[in-house]
Design an enzyme around this catalytic site. Structure first.
Site, short mmCIF file in Angstrom:
data_model
loop_
_atom_site.label_atom_id
_atom_site.label_comp_id
_atom_site.label_asym_id
_atom_site.label_seq_id
_atom_site.Cartn_x
_atom_site.Cartn_y
_atom_site.Cartn_z
NE ARG A 1 13.30 34.33 -1.58
CZ ARG A 1 13.91 33.66 -2.55
NH1 ARG A 1 13.19 33.17 -3.57
NH2 ARG A 1 15.21 33.49 -2.54
CE LYS B 1 16.86 37.46 -1.29
NZ LYS B 1 17.27 36.04 -1.21
CG ASN C 1 -0.21 0.08 2.52
OD1 ASN C 1 1.01 0.05 2.57
ND2 ASN C 1 -0.97 0.16 3.61
CG ASP C 2 3.61 4.25 -1.89
OD1 ASP C 2 4.62 3.69 -2.35
OD2 ASP C 2 3.46 5.48 -1.88
CG HIS D 1 16.68 29.83 5.29
ND1 HIS D 1 17.45 30.11 4.19
CD2 HIS D 1 15.64 30.70 5.26
CE1 HIS D 1 16.89 31.10 3.49
NE2 HIS D 1 15.80 31.47 4.13
CG ASP E 1 19.59 37.73 1.63
OD1 ASP E 1 20.05 37.65 2.78
OD2 ASP E 1 19.27 36.72 0.97
CG ASP F 1 22.58 32.60 -0.41
OD1 ASP F 1 22.21 32.78 0.77
OD2 ASP F 1 21.84 32.78 -1.39
#
Length: 312
Positions: free
Chosen positions: A194, A192, A37-38, A130, A169, A218
């Site tokens: 976005r 910058k 069934n994955d 990030h 940025d 970056d």
């Protein structure tokens, strides 16, 4: 090294193998299978009872598949009575979903942090999240490494007399400034905006880059939209050369090939936090290994030593 057990999911087994080589321990087997069934099933095929377990799995495409693998690995280790479970996550893809910048939008970075904790993670070892606030999404300890030392060691091999580090940025300017201090060169940044995932506008470069050699720094490069936009501004400033550096080289949508085709770009430097298919490599690409740094951090975590001392 006793009482340590290291397992890897299917996202980046090459990095896990290299980390284990530096640690001097075996990479223990993990069986990942799929039902009709994955649905996925994970079995950790070595003893975990009361051991210090490390699960290595960056969240790379297919991200959702690798995330579920990791959650199942956590559940398996917890069910096997692991003494402590550390998730070694070189790349946390959901860190980009870190704020509510539109109505009725999800904050995936916080949600996935909750999922990892609920599944059984005792602590997280990550590289270059990030944004700083992502650290606070976790209710468990987070050891947050960066790859600036590895990148700086590489670039010290060049003549940096007329070099400037440029952040695309202002959000990444603090990291770029730290990197510039390591290289003892000036720093500049792009202004910058976005508008969507692949639509950015850089109106100006703040700082002196005219007739300089530029290192663009970056945290990650996916489609490369920001780098291409910055490159246009740098051309206007008549810079001499451009080298692009990042921690996470995702290079989606043939970004690596397109960046390599730009005549102003002399080199593209990234680390191996994420796998880069051999077919995508170009003569301009240099890949630095973070395995020694991750291995040393894991050793310090296991022995109860300071991880922040790695950056002293």
């Amino acid at each position: 090294m006793r009482d340590i057990a290291v397992f890897s999911g299917s996202a980046h087994p090459e990095l896990a193998t290299e980390i284990c080589h530096h640690l001097g321990v075996p990479l223990l087997p993990t069986r990942i299978s799929r039902f009709a069934n994955d649905c996925l099933e994970v079995q950790l095929q070595a003893n975990c009872r009361e051991r210090d377990v490390f699960l290595i799995q960056p969240l790379v495409p297919p991200v959702q598949e690798h995330l579920v693998e990791l959650l199942l690995m956590l559940d398996a280790a917890r069910g096997a009575s692991a003494g402590r479970i550390t998730v070694v996550m070189p790349h946390y893809a959901y860190a980009r979903s870190d704020k509510k910048d539109a109505p009725r939008i999800s904050i995936g970075g916080r949600l996935v942090a909750d999922l990892l904790t609920t599944a059984g993670a005792s602590r997280i070892l990550a590289i270059t999240l990030h944004s700083p606030q992502v650290h606070g999404f976790f209710s468990i300890p987070v050891d947050h490494l960066h790859a600036l030392r590895e990148l700086a060691t590489h670039f010290r091999g060049y003549d940096l007399t007329d070099t400037v580090v440029v952040s695309p940025d202002l959000g990444n300017a603090k990291q770029a400034a730290a990197f510039a201090r390591m290289l003892k060169v000036p720093v500049a940044a792009g202004a910058k905006q976005r508008f969507s995932d692949d639509k950015v506008v850089i109106s100006a470069v703040i700082g002196d880059v005219v007739d300089r050699d530029v290192i663009v720094l970056d945290d990650e490069i996916a489609k490369g939209s920001t780098v291409f936009e910055l490159l246009d501004r740098l051309r206007e400033q008549k810079v001499r050369s451009v080298r692009v550096a990042c921690t996470h080289g995702l290079f989606a949508s043939a970004a690596l090939r397109r960046l390599s085709a730009e005549p102003e770009i002399a080199e593209i430097v990234c680390t191996n936090t994420v796998p880069i298919p051999a077919a995508d490599h170009t003569d301009k690409l240099t890949v630095l290994s973070v395995a020694p740094a991750l291995a040393e951090a894991m050793r310090r975590i296991h022995n109860g030593e300071s991880v922040s001392a790695l950056f002293s």
